[in-house]
Scaffold this active site. Structure first.
Site, PDB file in Angstrom:
ATOM      1  N   GLU A 187       2.162   1.850  -3.398  1.00 25.05           N
ATOM      2  CA  GLU A 187       1.087   2.422  -4.232  1.00 25.05           C
ATOM      3  C   GLU A 187       1.064   3.951  -4.089  1.00 25.05           C
ATOM      4  O   GLU A 187       1.009   4.676  -5.090  1.00 25.05           O
ATOM      5  CB  GLU A 187      -0.244   1.801  -3.796  1.00 25.05           C
ATOM      6  CG  GLU A 187      -1.485   2.405  -4.427  1.00 25.05           C
ATOM      7  CD  GLU A 187      -2.544   2.756  -3.404  1.00 25.05           C
ATOM      8  OE1 GLU A 187      -2.829   3.964  -3.225  1.00 25.05           O
ATOM      9  OE2 GLU A 187      -3.098   1.828  -2.756  1.00 25.05           O
ATOM     10  N   HIS A 188       1.134   4.453  -2.850  1.00 24.21           N
ATOM     11  CA  HIS A 188       1.148   5.903  -2.643  1.00 24.21           C
ATOM     12  C   HIS A 188       2.361   6.542  -3.319  1.00 24.21           C
ATOM     13  O   HIS A 188       2.258   7.568  -3.979  1.00 24.21           O
ATOM     14  CB  HIS A 188       1.229   6.219  -1.138  1.00 24.21           C
ATOM     15  CG  HIS A 188      -0.089   6.296  -0.461  1.00 24.21           C
ATOM     16  ND1 HIS A 188      -0.489   7.405   0.233  1.00 24.21           N
ATOM     17  CD2 HIS A 188      -1.106   5.408  -0.365  1.00 24.21           C
ATOM     18  CE1 HIS A 188      -1.693   7.197   0.738  1.00 24.21           C
ATOM     19  NE2 HIS A 188      -2.088   5.985   0.402  1.00 24.21           N
ATOM     20  N   HIS A 237       0.828  -1.200   0.000  1.00 26.44           N
ATOM     21  CA  HIS A 237       0.000   0.000   0.000  1.00 26.44           C
ATOM     22  C   HIS A 237       0.870   1.261   0.000  1.00 26.44           C
ATOM     23  O   HIS A 237       0.586   2.239  -0.696  1.00 26.44           O
ATOM     24  CB  HIS A 237      -0.925  -0.043   1.222  1.00 26.44           C
ATOM     25  CG  HIS A 237      -1.663   1.228   1.478  1.00 26.44           C
ATOM     26  ND1 HIS A 237      -1.281   2.118   2.457  1.00 26.44           N
ATOM     27  CD2 HIS A 237      -2.752   1.769   0.871  1.00 26.44           C
ATOM     28  CE1 HIS A 237      -2.110   3.158   2.445  1.00 26.44           C
ATOM     29  NE2 HIS A 237      -3.008   2.973   1.500  1.00 26.44           N
ATOM     30  N   GLU A 243      -4.257   8.055   7.498  1.00 31.01           N
ATOM     31  CA  GLU A 243      -5.170   7.121   6.822  1.00 31.01           C
ATOM     32  C   GLU A 243      -5.456   5.937   7.751  1.00 31.01           C
ATOM     33  O   GLU A 243      -6.597   5.499   7.891  1.00 31.01           O
ATOM     34  CB  GLU A 243      -4.546   6.641   5.499  1.00 31.01           C
ATOM     35  CG  GLU A 243      -5.499   5.791   4.666  1.00 31.01           C
ATOM     36  CD  GLU A 243      -4.898   5.326   3.335  1.00 31.01           C
ATOM     37  OE1 GLU A 243      -3.717   5.650   3.048  1.00 31.01           O
ATOM     38  OE2 GLU A 243      -5.608   4.633   2.583  1.00 31.01           O
TER      39      GLU A 243
END
Lengths: 428, 425
Positions: free
Chosen positions: A70-71, A67, A142
């Site tokens: 991905e950012h 993840h 997040e």
């Protein structure tokens, strides 16, 4: 380029595998303004133990790294790719699931230019120490956002209960502590291992011309020097059939309690049509047991044990699967018991043919409805493809399923030792 | 051809809207009931659609209604409530397969519409009004629905901000109704209210799909024989006054991430000429990932995962939302205020403006690809009494100048800063 028509659905799919192994699919949608494209790697949060490219030994990477990657892929040395897309009139995004990372855009203009941006930015990583540190604050928020979300906590709590070792029990974003360990170097290691074109699928759906897309991608890929890469070796510890925890109660800042129950799939490992059949069978069974036309739903609703938040779903991937169902409720313990008992009593009865017909029709209708959505088509097609299944086989397989198939799947899946409960309750 | 091929006709007591398109595999039907949002009616109105979908004269239970829907290849039926400006909108939505894509050719249109008409026109009744057992069950569920707003912190913060901004106005009410009013509703009082809306509400019925060869108008006349009613053309939303004092409200709960919600008044609504400029202003301020809020609060300072603004189209509001650590509260509020000042000072370039217009254009055209989105856009025209074609809308956004944006930015006024924070902080 291969042309695959679906006459009943009035859709045509185009497919081509590029020399470097990248699979490209195009589905033109008549009358749509929008084009939606996803570029997806078969790499998600569960892939945390593997042999890196050119490495000899397997390694374990920090939780949440897929993840995090991905950012970070959106940030380049000189710019932010979000801005490139928006200057070209596209909105872009990305998501990481247990088994996939997808990069996407949607636009009503400059399709080819945006497609070029998509393919190029994903295939050209730039990670620096400084930008990795900066991202930790954003992802930290997040993670906190999800920690305060009671629906997410209940859902994830059931999954955590189910698994002893399998990394599906680890939160996709990791924790504030685990992401602190992520470095520029570990990101490159994951990137080199999992972002080879042969591990990826590009799907374009909308107002497009297939030939134009295919020849563009062909040229674009030919200009990049990818060396053939063997399939990635991933490692998963032996996972017992039975669940790790039978029950978990999470006190949170809520006024209404939630109760979710889950069954861990005891025999994962299916792929292709076998998986498609199993997944559809269990989902049909859930509709039969708990759909809004079922006696069970009526009873639970009338007794005030469930409300409109009641939902159920079954999903299975290569190495794990589970069904999860539940609702906001006034009596979380009673709801858990009742759901369990209702499932057990369904297991002991033959499936009613007339009801099965009705639910089958309902499923076919829902599938047609889903095909109105370019997002559904691209995302689901890719998920199916990574599991060797074909999205467009859903209707034929549904039509061929028998009561016996459903009964067999139900007996196998809903086992006592695979049952677990997670509740969110108001803090005292 | 128009981007939305929209045909509108008056059909007895309702307005019929037809959007003929062959891009979908299903037909979408949306029925909107519109009346003023008031404290006296908010609770009954919020309960009514749930009672109606739970049993009809012919299909006496929710189970029976759902069974019929499944037989129609899983037609979907949903109800919904919304606040649009000063109005409380009650919505029934249905979506069913076009038989052209099925292996049997069973015409579904009339059957599906008949079922919808059954739900809306022929409810299950008891000795006094609606069936009391249905009403009691739905009252219980309704209380739970209202209570659970608290459990979704973003939603809760939005509700609280609106209450703080409009303490004495109907706009401060929540569309789910008032918990303490629920017990006062009886099956008779609810039935009386139902009769009233059937004769007084403004009703719009939308069909989106391949309608070729279907006598939509005569089917609607037959199934929905609402009597004609007096025009409500003059009813519009009164925009939020710009005479307001800035205030700060803080609340504490046991949560980890603080929710910062800031409410601004803009004085600009859908029907105004400045609406296009408001859209561009909002896009540059906080509507996209290239906006000032995203770039400064998230990308530059790493304070938040989300930092965005959105506008309410009728009342004339702009709401900024961000999830932050409590210790960063003052810093974040400061940065957000600075971004508004920057907008007012014209601290933006031609390229940001162009980029924003392109994104708005994209957003509008994408919304039109979705049947529900299309109806939503058209319905703004009903609520505001200004029907705008997409073409007109796109041109209007394109024509916005720097001066237009500055004029809007100058009007925008901070009303309330609401912060829901964790206990430890």
């Amino acid at each position: 380029m291969k042309t695959i028509p679906f006459n009943q659905l009035q859709e045509t799919l185009y497919h081509q595998t590029m020399d470097n192994g990248l699979d490209v699919y195009v589905l033109p949608k008549k009358g749509f303004n929008k084009t939606y494209a996803t570029f997806t790697t078969k790499y998600g949060s569960v892939d945390n133990h593997f042999v890196p490219l050119n490495g000899s030994e397997n390694i374990q990477v920090p939780d949440g790294i897929a993840h995090f990657l991905e950012h970070k892929l959106f940030e380049k040395e000189d710019r932010d790719v979000f801005q490139d897309f928006s200057k070209q009139g596209a909105s872009s995004n990305a998501f990481t699931s247990f088994t996939r990372t997808a990069y996407l855009f949607s636009t009503t203009q400059n399709v080819m230019q945006n497609l070029e941006t998509l393919v190029n930015f994903v295939q050209d990583p730039y990670f620096s120490d400084k930008s990795v540190e900066k991202e930790k604050g954003i992802i930290g928020q997040e993670i906190e956002m999800y920690n305060d979300n009671s629906d997410w906590r209940a859902y994830f709590g059931v999954i955590e209960n189910m698994f002893h070792h399998h990394p599906v029990k680890i939160d996709i974003a990791g924790t504030v502590e685990s992401i602190a360990k992520i470095t520029k170097e570990s990101l490159y290691t994951c990137y080199e291992t999992f972002y080879h074109p042969s591990n990826m699928v590009l799907f374009v759906v909308g107002a497009v011309e297939p030939n134009e897309i295919m020849s563009f991608v062909e040229k674009n890929q030919a200009a990049k020097s990818y060396k053939d890469q063997p399939p990635v070796e991933r490692f998963f510890d032996e996972e017992p059939k039975k669940v790790a925890e039978k029950k978990r109660v999470l006190p949170m800042s809520v006024q209404v309690a939630k109760c979710l129950v889950g069954f861990k799939e005891p025999n994962p490992g299916r792929q292709g049509e076998e998986l498609l059949k199993h997944e559809l069978s269990i989902n049909l069974a859930l509709d039969l047991m708990f759909g809004q036309s079922s006696e069970n739903y009526e009873t639970l609703y009338n007794e005030g044990l469930i409300d409109q938040s009641f939902s159920y779903d079954f999903t299975e991937e290569e190495k794990f699967g589970f069904s999860i169902l539940g609702s906001n409720t006034s009596s979380p313990d009673e709801l858990a018991d009742r759901l369990y008992n209702m499932i057990q009593s369904f297991k002991n009865k033959a499936v009613d043919e007339e009801q099965l017909e009705r639910i089958r029709k309902k499923k076919i209708g829902s599938f047609l409805r889903a095909l109105n959505s370019p997002e559904f088509i691209a995302n689901q097609f890719t998920r199916y493809r990574f599991n060797q299944m074909d999205l467009f086989e859903v209707v034929p397989v549904l039509e061929a399923l028998t009561a016996k198939d459903v009964e067999k799947a139900v007996k196998e899946h809903f086992a006592e030792e695979c049952f677990t409960v997670c509740q969110v309750v108001p803090k005292a | 051809m128009a981007i939305i091929p929209h045909e509108k006709t008056s059909c007895g007591g309702l307005t019929l809207h037809r959007i003929q398109t062959d891009k979908y595999k299903t037909t979408t039907v949306v029925m909107q009931f519109k009346a003023k949002l008031t404290k006296d009616t908010v609770t009954e109105r919020a309960l009514l659609p749930y009672v109606l979908q739970s049993g009809t004269a012919q299909y006496g239970s929710s189970k029976a209604v759902r069974t019929e829907l499944e037989k129609l290849y899983g037609a979907t039926l949903g109800v919904d409530l919304a606040k649009k400006g000063d109005f409380h909108i009650m919505t029934f939505r249905m979506d069913f397969a076009n038989e052209k894509f099925l292996s049997e050719d069973d015409p579904l249109f009339k059957k599906a519409l008949t079922l919808l008409a059954d739900v809306v026109m022929n409810p299950k009744t008891g000795y006094a009004g609606f069936d009391p057992s249905i009403v009691e069950k739905e009252k219980r569920t309704m209380k739970q629905r209202i209570e659970s707003i608290y459990d979704d912190k973003m939603r809760y913060s939005n509700m609280r901000l609106t209450q703080e901004m409009f303490p004495d106005e109907p706009f401060g009410l929540h569309v789910f109704g008032e918990s303490e009013q629920v017990d006062k509703v009886t099956s008779q009082s609810l039935y009386d209210y139902y009769k009233k809306i059937c004769s007084e509400d403004e009703i719009d019925l939308y069909f989106v799909g391949n309608l070729e060869g279907i006598e939509v108008e005569s089917i609607v006349k037959e199934l929905f024989p609402f009597e004609e009613r007096s025009s409500r053309e003059s009813e519009t939303t009164v925009k939020a006054s710009l005479e307001v004092e800035e205030k700060e409200v803080q609340e504490t709960q046991e949560i980890k991430q603080g929710k910062l919600h800031m409410g601004f008044r803009s004085g600009v609504g859908y029907a105004d000429d400045e609406y296009y400029a408001l859209q561009v202003f909002n896009g540059m301020f906080g509507g996209f990932s290239h906006s000032k809020l995203f770039r400064n609060v998230r990308e530059k300072e790493s304070l938040a995962y989300y930092a965005a603004s959105r506008y309410e189209s009728h009342k004339g509001l702009i709401i900024v939302m961000s999830g932050i650590e409590a210790k960063n509260y003052s810093k974040t509020v400061e940065i957000i205020k600075e971004q508004l000042t920057a907008m007012r000072n014209g601290d933006f370039n031609e390229e940001e403006m162009k980029q924003t217009k392109t994104m708005i254009r994209n957003q509008l055209l994408e919304t039109v690809d979705d049947a529900k989105g299309m109806v939503e856009l058209l319905y703004h025209g009903v609520v505001s009494r200004k029907l705008r074609s997409i073409e007109e809308w796109l041109d209007g956004v394109e024509a916005v100048t720097t001066e237009d944006i500055l004029a809007v930015a100058d009007k925008v006024k901070l009303d309330t800063v609401y912060f829901l924070k964790g206990e430890e902080a």
